[in-house]
Design an enzyme around this catalytic site. Structure first.
Site, PDB file in Angstrom:
ATOM      1  N   THR A  36       0.853  -1.183   0.000  1.00 27.05           N
ATOM      2  CA  THR A  36       0.000   0.000   0.000  1.00 27.05           C
ATOM      3  C   THR A  36       0.896   1.241   0.000  1.00 27.05           C
ATOM      4  O   THR A  36       1.863   1.303   0.768  1.00 27.05           O
ATOM      5  CB  THR A  36      -0.880   0.009   1.275  1.00 27.05           C
ATOM      6  N   TRP A  85       9.195  -8.385  -5.327  1.00 24.51           N
ATOM      7  CA  TRP A  85      10.177  -7.557  -4.623  1.00 24.51           C
ATOM      8  C   TRP A  85      11.466  -8.344  -4.381  1.00 24.51           C
ATOM      9  O   TRP A  85      12.569  -7.843  -4.598  1.00 24.51           O
ATOM     10  CB  TRP A  85       9.629  -7.096  -3.261  1.00 24.51           C
ATOM     11  N   LYS A 178      11.314 -18.787  21.275  1.00 24.55           N
ATOM     12  CA  LYS A 178      10.372 -17.748  20.836  1.00 24.55           C
ATOM     13  C   LYS A 178       9.147 -18.386  20.191  1.00 24.55           C
ATOM     14  O   LYS A 178       8.015 -17.913  20.367  1.00 24.55           O
ATOM     15  CB  LYS A 178      11.071 -16.790  19.863  1.00 24.55           C
ATOM     16  N   ARG A 256      -8.216 -11.204   8.791  1.00 24.23           N
ATOM     17  CA  ARG A 256      -7.150 -11.425   7.806  1.00 24.23           C
ATOM     18  C   ARG A 256      -6.618 -12.854   7.956  1.00 24.23           C
ATOM     19  O   ARG A 256      -6.806 -13.469   9.016  1.00 24.23           O
ATOM     20  CB  ARG A 256      -5.984 -10.444   8.059  1.00 24.23           C
TER      21      ARG A 256
END
Ligand SMILES: NC(=O)c1ccc[n+]([C@@H]2O[C@H](COP(=O)([O-])OP(=O)(O)OC[C@H]3O[C@@H](n4cnc5c(N)ncnc54)[C@H](OP(=O)(O)O)[C@@H]3O)[C@@H](O)[C@H]2O)c1
Length: 296
Positions: A36, A85, A178, A256
């Site tokens: 965006t 990208w 983690k 989402r």
């Protein structure tokens, strides 16, 4: 590589904006590559605000040369969509630092990076995207990377910034620790509650049982973690502000896609692979997957 390495950041969201802001403060602003368009990025932290001038680029075909260092901070569910990208910004001399949760970043990004070195990292700080697209940094930024020669490029880029970088000789154990924290945070999605829910006795018991299951899988994968880790992670949730969420909860609440597979599914997958019973995962994972993808 020149003395001033060229740096790009793909995915200027909560974590990406934080890293872009600390680099910008140090005079090493990265190229901002997003989905965006934004004229600028704004990071709010305890002492004020950092504004990173844009623009956020949105067209990878406009990139005409690869970069020395590429930070990837898209959600892992967005990796495939970021392929344009990655392919434009990476060649075999690039170091790609994955600012993403999980223990599978290397394999997941490898198909798109033109032979670049992918370095996983552990992102220790919570950051929250606000409705106006600004980001609220909720702790001091800190990363852990594997202690390998290519990590020097990341260390140097972040040297003298607000973001601390630690190198670990036993990175897999750190990453699994983690991951266990992320896996337990997945319980917040099913309860639709933030960290305050861990003060309940029944949730504490469930969390400990799930973390013990995760620990068995982590150890089978070579992580060196002792039994106390389960209690430590639970204690961390109990100490956290009651309103502290987690990015997977934010994704659920915004309808989402969720990173359920790299945070929870991975425990179930590796458990099944090693023949370790994972009864809590066997309930949790299908519910998270259905919450993310439906149908219904
Ligand atoms: N947030 C945290 O506190 C936290 C803490 C530790 C680890 N992590 C991990 O860090 C990673 C990033 O999470 P996050 O919370 O920063 O996610 P996020 O806020 O949703 O940011 C993702 C960014 O990627 C952009 N993006 C999506 N698709 C893209 C594409 N095809 N090309 C370029 N950019 C694209 C998004 O753009 P839009 O503006 O269009 O959405 C957004 O700016 C995840 O793996 C997460 O688990 C997060």
């Amino acid at each position: 590589m020149s003395e001033n390495p060229s740096i790009a950041l793909i995915g200027p969201g909560a974590i990406g904006t934080t890293i872009a802001a600390v680099l910008h403060e140090a005079g090493r602003a990265p190229r901002l590559c997003g989905r965006t368009a934004h004229p600028k990025l704004v990071l709010r932290h305890d002492e004020g605000e950092i504004v990173v001038p844009g623009p956020v680029l949105t067209d990878p075909t406009k990139i005409d040369h690869p970069c020395d260092l590429v930070f990837v901070a898209v959600k892992t569910t967005q990796n495939a969509d970021s392929a344009g990208w990655l392919s434009a910004l990476c060649d075999e001399n690039t170091v790609v630092c994955a600012l993403q949760n999980g223990v599978e970043q290397k394999n997941q990004l490898a198909p798109w990076v033109n032979g670049a070195t992918v370095l996983p990292s552990v992102v220790w700080f919570p950051a929250q995207r606000e409705a106006d697209a600004s980001v609220w940094l909720r702790a001091s930024p800190r990363l852990t990377l594997p202690d390998v020669p290519q990590a020097k490029r990341v260390v140097e880029a972040l040297q003298g910034t607000r973001c601390a970088v630690e190198l670990s000789a036993d990175f897999p154990s750190v990453a699994w620790r983690k991951l266990l924290q992320n896996a337990a945070a997945g319980l917040m999605v099913l309860a639709n509650r933030r960290a305050g829910m861990f003060s309940r006795e029944d949730i504490s018991e469930l969390t400990l049982a799930y973390l013990r299951e995760c620990l068995s899988v982590a150890r089978a994968e070579g992580a060196e973690l002792d039994d106390a880790v389960a209690q430590e992670i639970l204690a961390g949730f109990k100490r956290a502000p009651a309103d502290l969420g987690t990015s997977i909860l934010a994704d659920r609440q915004a309808n989402r896609p969720m990173e359920w597979d790299i945070r929870n599914g991975v425990i179930q997958r590796y458990g099944h692979f090693h023949g370790i019973p994972v009864p809590i995962s066997d309930v949790l994972v299908p519910l998270l997957a259905a919450g993310s993808e439906g149908p219904g």
